[in-house]
Design an enzyme around this catalytic site. Structure first.
Site, PDB file in Angstrom:
ATOM      1  N   ARG A 169      16.650  90.343 -41.069  1.00 26.97           N
ATOM      2  CA  ARG A 169      16.832  90.409 -39.425  1.00 26.97           C
ATOM      3  C   ARG A 169      18.044  90.922 -38.844  1.00 26.97           C
ATOM      4  O   ARG A 169      19.265  90.504 -39.147  1.00 26.97           O
ATOM      5  CB  ARG A 169      16.689  88.999 -38.997  1.00 26.97           C
ATOM      6  CG  ARG A 169      15.599  88.174 -39.235  1.00 26.97           C
ATOM      7  CD  ARG A 169      15.161  86.777 -38.829  1.00 26.97           C
ATOM      8  NE  ARG A 169      14.730  86.878 -37.372  1.00 26.97           N
ATOM      9  CZ  ARG A 169      14.300  85.837 -36.764  1.00 26.97           C
ATOM     10  NH1 ARG A 169      14.533  84.668 -37.289  1.00 26.97           N
ATOM     11  NH2 ARG A 169      14.106  85.877 -35.392  1.00 26.97           N
TER      12      ARG A 169
ATOM     13  N   ARG B 263       4.834  88.548 -38.506  1.00 33.07           N
ATOM     14  CA  ARG B 263       3.865  87.905 -38.101  1.00 33.07           C
ATOM     15  C   ARG B 263       2.295  88.489 -37.867  1.00 33.07           C
ATOM     16  O   ARG B 263       1.385  87.919 -38.180  1.00 33.07           O
ATOM     17  CB  ARG B 263       4.192  87.149 -37.216  1.00 33.07           C
ATOM     18  CG  ARG B 263       5.056  85.974 -37.577  1.00 33.07           C
ATOM     19  CD  ARG B 263       5.721  85.109 -36.551  1.00 33.07           C
ATOM     20  NE  ARG B 263       6.578  84.020 -37.048  1.00 33.07           N
ATOM     21  CZ  ARG B 263       7.561  83.488 -36.402  1.00 33.07           C
ATOM     22  NH1 ARG B 263       7.464  83.639 -34.978  1.00 33.07           N
ATOM     23  NH2 ARG B 263       8.286  82.571 -36.814  1.00 33.07           N
TER      24      ARG B 263
ATOM     25  N   ASP C   5       6.416  83.427 -30.023  1.00 31.14           N
ATOM     26  CA  ASP C   5       6.306  82.337 -31.089  1.00 31.14           C
ATOM     27  C   ASP C   5       4.894  81.684 -30.939  1.00 31.14           C
ATOM     28  O   ASP C   5       4.472  80.913 -31.889  1.00 31.14           O
ATOM     29  CB  ASP C   5       7.394  81.445 -30.765  1.00 31.14           C
ATOM     30  CG  ASP C   5       8.750  81.506 -31.217  1.00 31.14           C
ATOM     31  OD1 ASP C   5       8.624  82.535 -32.008  1.00 31.14           O
ATOM     32  OD2 ASP C   5       9.676  81.054 -31.000  1.00 31.14           O
TER      33      ASP C   5
ATOM     34  N   LYS D 104      10.075  88.680 -36.769  1.00 33.85           N
ATOM     35  CA  LYS D 104      10.579  87.553 -37.053  1.00 33.85           C
ATOM     36  C   LYS D 104      10.801  86.984 -38.371  1.00 33.85           C
ATOM     37  O   LYS D 104      11.290  87.842 -39.053  1.00 33.85           O
ATOM     38  CB  LYS D 104       9.384  86.539 -36.408  1.00 33.85           C
ATOM     39  CG  LYS D 104       9.202  86.879 -34.943  1.00 33.85           C
ATOM     40  CD  LYS D 104      10.403  86.587 -33.919  1.00 33.85           C
ATOM     41  CE  LYS D 104      10.373  86.767 -32.537  1.00 33.85           C
ATOM     42  NZ  LYS D 104      11.382  86.227 -31.611  1.00 33.85           N
TER      43      LYS D 104
END
Length: 425
Positions: A120, A339, A308, A335
């Site tokens: 990240r 995802r 999220d 993330k």
């Protein structure tokens, strides 16, 4: 560890744990504030424990021994640099918010993290901190941990693109404690509600940056101080999303205590999304009641402010009539996992008709069949796949289920209390 999930019907009520985003902001601000602050009903999870440890490393005294109240003795805006590296574990929020806090100190602080955190990038934030007078660098030169920050934040003017809102929240929290004023230009901002949450915390503690209406510019006065506080942490809408989704896809009726629709959390928008898909939803002072319909309707939902929610909403989309389009959420790729790719892959393994797009997913009504799927060590992917198992034929086995503890250690027990057939092994 694995979750073993069978087709289930749910009923009853559950108390949703405290918000991770609020708890981490409270810890960081308490660590920078004057005096002693108290967080009431904080979230106890791996991520928040990592944040508490980071605050201790920066010189704050954090007593997290009680379940209902955590006490933080602040540094008065002058954190100290620890001799050992600060390990943030899996908590990207802790990493990004603590970076700017550490930049207020005179010494140098090194940050490290787990395998997912190592992917990240904090590159734009490091560049902004350096432009504002601090030392800020990545040892590998790629913007990722190990990171070294310190040297004193002076203020000034900086422009920063924020594919994650955490870059901006980090600067907003730290810059009032810099020696001079700061102007922050923001040509790109995703996840705006999380910035609103940060500003609300700051305002409560007596610091009020001037923000353009569209959040494209912030004027932050320097030489300020944060006062100590006591604040109750509201229930976490990001965690509640899995229970809301579970009710929606199983046609169940649930009452989720501790949720406040007046709170600044962006993921409360999931309530309206599910209402549009046919769920009956009512909110009162104590929480939110939801009842899933006999048949869900597909729709188009912009998740830029609520990334999220992507894993859980992808599951709902697989079981809704027609097509469901989850759009404008490119940051879901950076993330804990990518995802978009991961959810598309694992839902296909369950029999779903999923199209992966550069910035979203298109999902068509599908018949889900239980099988072994991989949670990829991503807490939200793990919980979303477990929810999918509640509506799938046969048995669904979700690998790396231990990752749920990163934000929601009580996920499986709460689900079981509502009637879910979910075991851990």
């Amino acid at each position: 560890m694995e979750f073993v999930v069978g087709r289930s019907a749910l009923t009853g009520s559950a108390t949703i744990p405290g918000s991770k985003s609020h708890t981490i902001r409270g810890l960081i601000l308490g660590a920078l504030a004057d005096g002693t602050s108290r967080l009431v009903r904080p979230l106890e999870s791996d991520d928040t424990r990592s944040c508490a440890a980071a605050c201790r490393a920066l010189g704050a005294a954090v007593d997290a021994s009680a379940h209902d109240v955590w006490v933080v003795h602040g540094t008065g805006g002058r954190p100290t640099a620890p001799a050992a590296p600060v390990d943030v574990g899996n908590s990207g929020t802790t990493l990004f918010l603590a970076l700017s806090a550490a930049a207020l100190g005179e010494g140098l602080t090194e940050f490290i993290g787990d395998e997912q955190t190592q992917r990240r990038s904090a590159g734009p934030l490091l560049e902004a901190l350096a432009a504002l007078g601090a030392t800020a660098r990545s040892r590998a030169g790629n913007g990722c941990v190990p990171l070294v920050v310190g040297g004193g934040l002076r203020g000034g003017r900086v422009a920063i693109e924020c594919p994650t809102s955490q870059y901006l929240s980090s600067l907003l929290i730290a810059c009032p404690l810099a020696s001079g004023d700061t102007t922050i230009d923001v040509p790109l901002l995703n996840e705006r509600p999380y910035v609103t949450m940060t500003l609300d915390w700051m305002d409560r503690l007596g610091v009020r940056p001037q923000a353009a209406e569209d959040y494209s510019r912030f004027e932050v006065p320097g030489n300020r101080r944060y006062r100590a506080f006591e604040r109750a942490v509201p229930g976490d809408f990001s965690s509640a999303t899995f229970f809301l989704a579970a009710a929606a896809i199983t046609g169940s009726s649930l009452f989720l205590r501790g949720l406040d629709m007046a709170d600044t959390q962006g993921d409360k928008a999931v309530v309206d999304m599910l209402r549009q898909m046919g769920c009956a939803v009512e909110a009162d002072a104590d929480g939110v009641r939801i009842e899933g319909p006999a048949s869900l309707s597909g729709g188009t939902f912009d998740l830029n402010a609520t990334p999220d929610a992507l894993p859980a909403m992808a599951v709902v989309g697989c079981l809704a009539d027609g097509e469901t389009h989850l759009v404008n959420v490119p940051q879901a790729r950076v993330k804990e996992t990518d995802r978009l790719a991961v959810m598309a892959r694992e839902l296909r393994a369950l029999g779903a008709d999923v199209e992966e797009l550069p910035d979203g997913l298109t999902l068509r009504r599908s018949r889900l069949r239980g099988t072994a799927v991989d949670g990829h060590g991503d807490h939200r992917v793990v919980m979303a796949l477990a929810v999918a198992g509640l509506a799938a034929e046969g048995t669904t086995t979700v690998g790396t289920a231990e990752a749920a503890a990163i934000t929601f250690p009580s996920f499986a027990p709460l689900m079981r209390a509502l009637g879910a057939r979910i075991a851990q092994r």
